[in-house]
Write a protein that holds these residues in place. Structure first.
Motif, PDB file in Angstrom:
ATOM      1  N   PRO A   1      10.421  12.321  58.139  1.00 30.69           N
ATOM      2  CA  PRO A   1      11.277  12.574  56.971  1.00 30.69           C
ATOM      3  C   PRO A   1      12.495  11.669  56.941  1.00 30.69           C
ATOM      4  CG  PRO A   1      11.644  14.233  58.665  1.00 30.69           C
ATOM      5  CD  PRO A   1      10.535  13.360  59.175  1.00 30.69           C
ATOM      6  N   LEU A   2      12.998  11.417  55.743  1.00 28.09           N
ATOM      7  CA  LEU A   2      14.199  10.600  55.554  1.00 28.09           C
ATOM      8  C   LEU A   2      14.807  10.974  54.204  1.00 28.09           C
ATOM      9  CD1 LEU A   2      15.690   8.369  57.150  1.00 28.09           C
ATOM     10  CD2 LEU A   2      14.478   6.685  55.756  1.00 28.09           C
ATOM     11  N   SER A   3      16.101  11.320  54.212  1.00 26.09           N
ATOM     12  CA  SER A   3      16.762  11.791  52.995  1.00 26.09           C
ATOM     13  C   SER A   3      18.045  11.019  52.749  1.00 26.09           C
ATOM     14  CB  SER A   3      17.081  13.288  53.100  1.00 26.09           C
ATOM     15  OG  SER A   3      15.913  14.053  53.286  1.00 26.09           O
ATOM     16  N   ILE A   4      18.423  10.914  51.474  1.00 21.40           N
ATOM     17  CA  ILE A   4      19.633  10.204  51.049  1.00 21.40           C
ATOM     18  C   ILE A   4      20.594  11.193  50.406  1.00 21.40           C
ATOM     19  CG2 ILE A   4      20.570   8.336  49.628  1.00 21.40           C
ATOM     20  CD1 ILE A   4      17.799   7.057  49.649  1.00 21.40           C
ATOM     21  N   GLY A   5      21.881  11.059  50.745  1.00 22.29           N
ATOM     22  CA  GLY A   5      22.913  11.892  50.140  1.00 22.29           C
ATOM     23  C   GLY A   5      24.095  11.054  49.716  1.00 22.29           C
ATOM     24  N   GLN A   6      24.985  11.660  48.919  1.00 20.20           N
ATOM     25  CA  GLN A   6      26.192  10.964  48.456  1.00 20.20           C
ATOM     26  C   GLN A   6      27.425  11.727  48.891  1.00 20.20           C
ATOM     27  OE1 GLN A   6      26.414  10.129  44.221  1.00 20.20           O
ATOM     28  NE2 GLN A   6      27.704   8.344  44.625  1.00 20.20           N
ATOM     29  N   LEU A   7      28.385  10.997  49.419  1.00 17.06           N
ATOM     30  CA  LEU A   7      29.633  11.579  49.879  1.00 17.06           C
ATOM     31  C   LEU A   7      30.568  11.853  48.707  1.00 17.06           C
ATOM     32  CD1 LEU A   7      30.102   9.176  52.915  1.00 17.06           C
ATOM     33  CD2 LEU A   7      29.697  11.651  53.089  1.00 17.06           C
ATOM     34  N   PRO A   8      31.535  12.742  48.878  1.00 15.03           N
ATOM     35  CA  PRO A   8      32.475  13.030  47.790  1.00 15.03           C
ATOM     36  C   PRO A   8      33.210  11.798  47.281  1.00 15.03           C
ATOM     37  CG  PRO A   8      32.647  14.709  49.500  1.00 15.03           C
ATOM     38  CD  PRO A   8      31.731  13.645  50.035  1.00 15.03           C
ATOM     39  N   ASN A   9      33.433  10.806  48.164  1.00 14.70           N
ATOM     40  CA  ASN A   9      34.148   9.596  47.740  1.00 14.70           C
ATOM     41  C   ASN A   9      33.241   8.557  47.094  1.00 14.70           C
ATOM     42  OD1 ASN A   9      32.690   8.553  49.861  1.00 14.70           O
ATOM     43  ND2 ASN A   9      34.438   7.572  50.886  1.00 14.70           N
ATOM     44  N   GLY A  10      31.943   8.868  46.980  1.00 15.57           N
ATOM     45  CA  GLY A  10      31.009   7.946  46.348  1.00 15.57           C
ATOM     46  C   GLY A  10      30.161   7.159  47.309  1.00 15.57           C
ATOM     47  N   GLY A  11      30.481   7.166  48.608  1.00  8.87           N
ATOM     48  CA  GLY A  11      29.647   6.481  49.584  1.00  8.87           C
ATOM     49  C   GLY A  11      28.327   7.207  49.777  1.00  8.87           C
ATOM     50  N   TYR A  12      27.421   6.564  50.507  1.00 10.30           N
ATOM     51  CA  TYR A  12      26.081   7.112  50.701  1.00 10.30           C
ATOM     52  C   TYR A  12      25.790   7.325  52.186  1.00 10.30           C
ATOM     53  CZ  TYR A  12      25.412   5.641  45.867  1.00 10.30           C
ATOM     54  OH  TYR A  12      25.537   5.481  44.512  1.00 10.30           O
ATOM     55  N   VAL A  13      24.967   8.339  52.451  1.00 13.96           N
ATOM     56  CA  VAL A  13      24.492   8.576  53.808  1.00 13.96           C
ATOM     57  C   VAL A  13      22.985   8.785  53.778  1.00 13.96           C
ATOM     58  CG1 VAL A  13      26.647   9.528  54.693  1.00 13.96           C
ATOM     59  CG2 VAL A  13      24.978  11.052  53.635  1.00 13.96           C
ATOM     60  N   VAL A  14      22.350   8.465  54.906  1.00  9.19           N
ATOM     61  CA  VAL A  14      20.904   8.601  55.062  1.00  9.19           C
ATOM     62  C   VAL A  14      20.663   9.313  56.388  1.00  9.19           C
ATOM     63  CG1 VAL A  14      18.698   7.387  55.132  1.00  9.19           C
ATOM     64  CG2 VAL A  14      20.631   6.389  53.879  1.00  9.19           C
ATOM     65  N   ALA A  15      19.701  10.244  56.420  1.00  6.07           N
ATOM     66  CA  ALA A  15      19.484  10.999  57.653  1.00  6.07           C
ATOM     67  C   ALA A  15      18.040  11.453  57.772  1.00  6.07           C
ATOM     68  CB  ALA A  15      20.403  12.210  57.703  1.00  6.07           C
ATOM     69  N   SER A  16      17.624  11.675  59.022  1.00 11.63           N
ATOM     70  CA  SER A  16      16.301  12.212  59.292  1.00 11.63           C
ATOM     71  C   SER A  16      16.127  13.616  58.731  1.00 11.63           C
ATOM     72  CB  SER A  16      16.028  12.232  60.803  1.00 11.63           C
ATOM     73  OG  SER A  16      15.961  10.936  61.328  1.00 11.63           O
ATOM     74  N   GLU A  17      17.219  14.379  58.682  1.00 10.87           N
ATOM     75  CA  GLU A  17      17.160  15.741  58.162  1.00 10.87           C
ATOM     76  C   GLU A  17      18.368  16.028  57.283  1.00 10.87           C
ATOM     77  OE1 GLU A  17      16.398  18.965  60.877  1.00 10.87           O
ATOM     78  OE2 GLU A  17      15.374  17.618  62.279  1.00 10.87           O
ATOM     79  N   THR A  18      18.175  16.929  56.320  1.00 12.79           N
ATOM     80  CA  THR A  18      19.258  17.255  55.402  1.00 12.79           C
ATOM     81  C   THR A  18      20.393  18.017  56.075  1.00 12.79           C
ATOM     82  OG1 THR A  18      18.139  19.288  54.689  1.00 12.79           O
ATOM     83  CG2 THR A  18      17.721  17.286  53.405  1.00 12.79           C
TER      84      THR A  18
ATOM     85  N   GLY B   1      22.598   6.974  58.793  1.00  9.41           N
ATOM     86  CA  GLY B   1      23.265   5.778  58.291  1.00  9.41           C
ATOM     87  C   GLY B   1      24.292   6.125  57.230  1.00  9.41           C
ATOM     88  N   VAL B   2      25.292   5.279  57.099  1.00 14.18           N
ATOM     89  CA  VAL B   2      26.335   5.490  56.086  1.00 14.18           C
ATOM     90  C   VAL B   2      26.730   4.141  55.494  1.00 14.18           C
ATOM     91  CG1 VAL B   2      28.132   5.408  57.879  1.00 14.18           C
ATOM     92  CG2 VAL B   2      28.638   6.468  55.670  1.00 14.18           C
ATOM     93  N   TRP B   3      27.039   4.146  54.199  1.00 17.42           N
ATOM     94  CA  TRP B   3      27.507   2.928  53.528  1.00 17.42           C
ATOM     95  C   TRP B   3      28.626   3.289  52.552  1.00 17.42           C
ATOM     96  CZ3 TRP B   3      26.440  -2.126  54.427  1.00 17.42           C
ATOM     97  CH2 TRP B   3      27.007  -3.045  53.538  1.00 17.42           C
ATOM     98  N   GLY B   4      29.723   2.525  52.625  1.00 18.89           N
ATOM     99  CA  GLY B   4      30.801   2.663  51.651  1.00 18.89           C
ATOM    100  C   GLY B   4      31.704   3.846  51.897  1.00 18.89           C
ATOM    101  N   ALA B   5      32.077   4.102  53.151  1.00 18.02           N
ATOM    102  CA  ALA B   5      32.943   5.229  53.468  1.00 18.02           C
ATOM    103  C   ALA B   5      33.880   4.872  54.607  1.00 18.02           C
ATOM    104  CB  ALA B   5      32.116   6.445  53.855  1.00 18.02           C
ATOM    105  N   GLU B   6      35.144   5.273  54.455  1.00 21.10           N
ATOM    106  CA  GLU B   6      36.077   5.097  55.560  1.00 21.10           C
ATOM    107  C   GLU B   6      35.627   5.953  56.747  1.00 21.10           C
ATOM    108  OE1 GLU B   6      40.042   5.946  54.403  1.00 21.10           O
ATOM    109  OE2 GLU B   6      40.112   4.405  52.814  1.00 21.10           O
ATOM    110  N   ASN B   7      35.997   5.521  57.912  1.00 23.44           N
ATOM    111  CA  ASN B   7      35.633   6.247  59.138  1.00 23.44           C
ATOM    112  C   ASN B   7      34.122   6.426  59.260  1.00 23.44           C
ATOM    113  OD1 ASN B   7      38.419   6.667  59.823  1.00 23.44           O
ATOM    114  ND2 ASN B   7      38.471   8.391  58.372  1.00 23.44           N
TER     115      ASN B   7
END
Length: 472
Positions: free
Chosen positions: A190-207, A16-22
């Motif tokens: 498993p479920l992990s959260i990361g942050q994109l360089p532009n400040g948006g967020y992503v979520v994934a089953s694996e890192t 999943g992704v939130w707050g990112a172009e493309n």
């Protein structure tokens, strides 16, 4: 687990992704990194200023989005995606996720990794109330429960619904204004959260999927958490406080990519440590160590290091043969192995070989691989398995739900050795597996679900109780 061709599969991968172009392309890249978790279907739903758009179909991700226009049409700055292997429900397009639900007052998309153990009971109750299910997958149950909730606030509706479902689940829910994450009370998947360089967020089953989109890891989602990601940032809530960590041990043994980290533990490092401990627990007189490509190579290198024996590339995998050639019958499975795997005669000829594999489930082609090595000149083949014997079915998101399918449930170690034609056969102990992974949660299993090996299920099995009792 090459010897288990098409015999053990995880249900899916979610991104999943939130707050990112493309967001569509980021989701595509993330799912591509998770393709090993599901190859039967793929789909993406995006949020374009509150309007949700969807495309999904059967096949690999590249087959589903074979036209650029299909992905280009999914505009917006948020999205959820899914790659699927079916554990509940058949391989039909209706079961491909994420499903998009259009209501007169709302839109809602849902991606689910796991398996619900009381889905049949809930479906029957909901159908008696007049609900109609679009799919045979258990993932749709949550949406129906949410729509039935009498709570006034959406998050409260979701909490109330989550409290009614049992089993293993990692949910990503996309609405017009939020990306919502929910993990079951034991954290099976498993479920992990990361942050994109532009400040948006992503979520994934694996890192590994976070790395694919250059997102910086922030945190793992913990059991019982309900996390809301929107334009205001991340808000971590809980839907239950009755939690106990019991993450699927097969994630470390087989499912996850070696470059992923799960709960702070690198998967390759854990597998290598499994091999080292296995060498200490089950040594043998041999000349070389050979791993079964590809998921067993980390454990094999650990066994070699732990035993002081040289690690050799005694088996070669054909990288250009896809899953579409794998067939369900035993005869065709063996033909598939012959096409995908070759022994290196110059390496194994005249040698006593330790053959390391990560696990044995059905054991359908073990004999073939041992014979492959002996036909290439190996004097002896000593089979070492970097996990305990798989004796009990899984009900939290793996496609083994019948004990009759598990060879270790019905045959002794000596019977299996004879069937495989190996000169010896030994397994890693449960204690060795726990120590190798090294999680620091509560006793007895340090935060791991080992039910596949010992039958100690962390939760009641509800709809599956009858099936399990019939297996014994």
């Amino acid at each position: 687990m090459f010897n288990e061709v098409k015999s053990l599969n995880e249900e899916c991968g979610v991104f999943g992704v939130w707050g990112a172009e493309n967001a569509n392309y980021l989701t595509y890249l993330g799912l591509h990194s998770l393709q090993h978790r599901g190859q039967e279907g793929a789909g993406i739903v995006t949020n374009d200023h509150g309007k949700l758009n969807s495309y999904r179909n059967l096949g690999l991700l590249t087959q589903v989005f074979y036209k650029p226009s299909l992905l280009n049409s999914l505009t917006g700055n948020a999205g959820v995606g899914h790659v699927r292997y079916s554990t509940a429900g058949g391989n039909r397009i209706e079961n491909v996720q994420p499903p998009l639900f259009d209501f007169t007052d709302d839109q809602f998309a849902l991606a689910h990794n796991g398996n619900l153990t009381n889905a049949d009971t809930l479906k029957k109750d909901l159908e008696q109330k007049g609900d109609i299910f679009k799919s045979s997958s258990d993932s749709e149950v949550l949406l129906h429960l949410i729509r039935h909730s009498k709570q006034a606030i959406q998050i409260d509706k979701i909490k109330e619904s989550l409290q009614q479902i049992k089993g293993g689940f990692a949910y990503l829910m996309l609405t017009k204004d939020s990306l919502i994450l929910a993990l079951d009370s034991h954290g099976f998947r498993p479920l992990s959260i990361g942050q994109l360089p532009n400040g948006g967020y992503v979520v994934a089953s694996e890192t590994c999927a976070l790395d694919a989109v250059e997102a910086k890891f922030i945190r793992d989602v913990n059991p019982g958490e309900l996390t809301i990601i929107n334009d205001q940032g991340i808000h971590v809530d809980t839907w239950t406080d009755d939690t106990t960590m019991a993450i699927c041990s097969m994630e470390y043994i087989y499912f996850a990519r070696p470059d992923s980290n799960i709960l702070g533990v690198n998967v390759h490092t854990a597998r290598k440590q499994m091999g080292k401990i296995l060498a200490r627990e089950q040594p043998t007189d041999a000349d070389i160590v050979v791993g079964v490509p590809n998921s067993s190579l980390s454990a094999a290198s650990g066994y070699a290091e732990g035993s002081g024996l040289p690690y050799e590339m005694g088996l070669i995998k054909n990288q250009y043969m896809g899953r579409e050639f794998i067939q369900p019958s035993q005869e065709l499975r063996e033909k598939a192995v012959r096409q995908k795997l070759a022994a290196v005669k110059g390496v194994v000829d005249g040698k006593k070989v330790v053959l390391v594999d990560d696990s044995i489930v059905r054991g359908t082609t073990c004999a073939f691989i041992v014979k492959l090595l002996k036909d290439a000149g190996a004097i002896e083949v000593h089979l070492r398995i970097a996990s305990p014997p798989f004796k009990y079915p899984s009900f939290y998101g793996i496609d083994i739900q019948d004990r009759k399918e598990l060879i270790a449930a019905h045959k002794s170690k000596e019977e299996m050795r004879q069937q495989f034609g190996a000169d010896s056969l030994e397994f890693l102990s449960e204690t060795g597996l726990i120590d190798a992974i090294g999680l620091k949660y509560d006793f007895p299993y340090n935060g791991l679900d080992l039910s596949y090996f010992n039958g100690d299920y962390p939760t009641p099995l509800y709809d599956y109780e009858k099936n399990l009792s019939q297996d014994f």
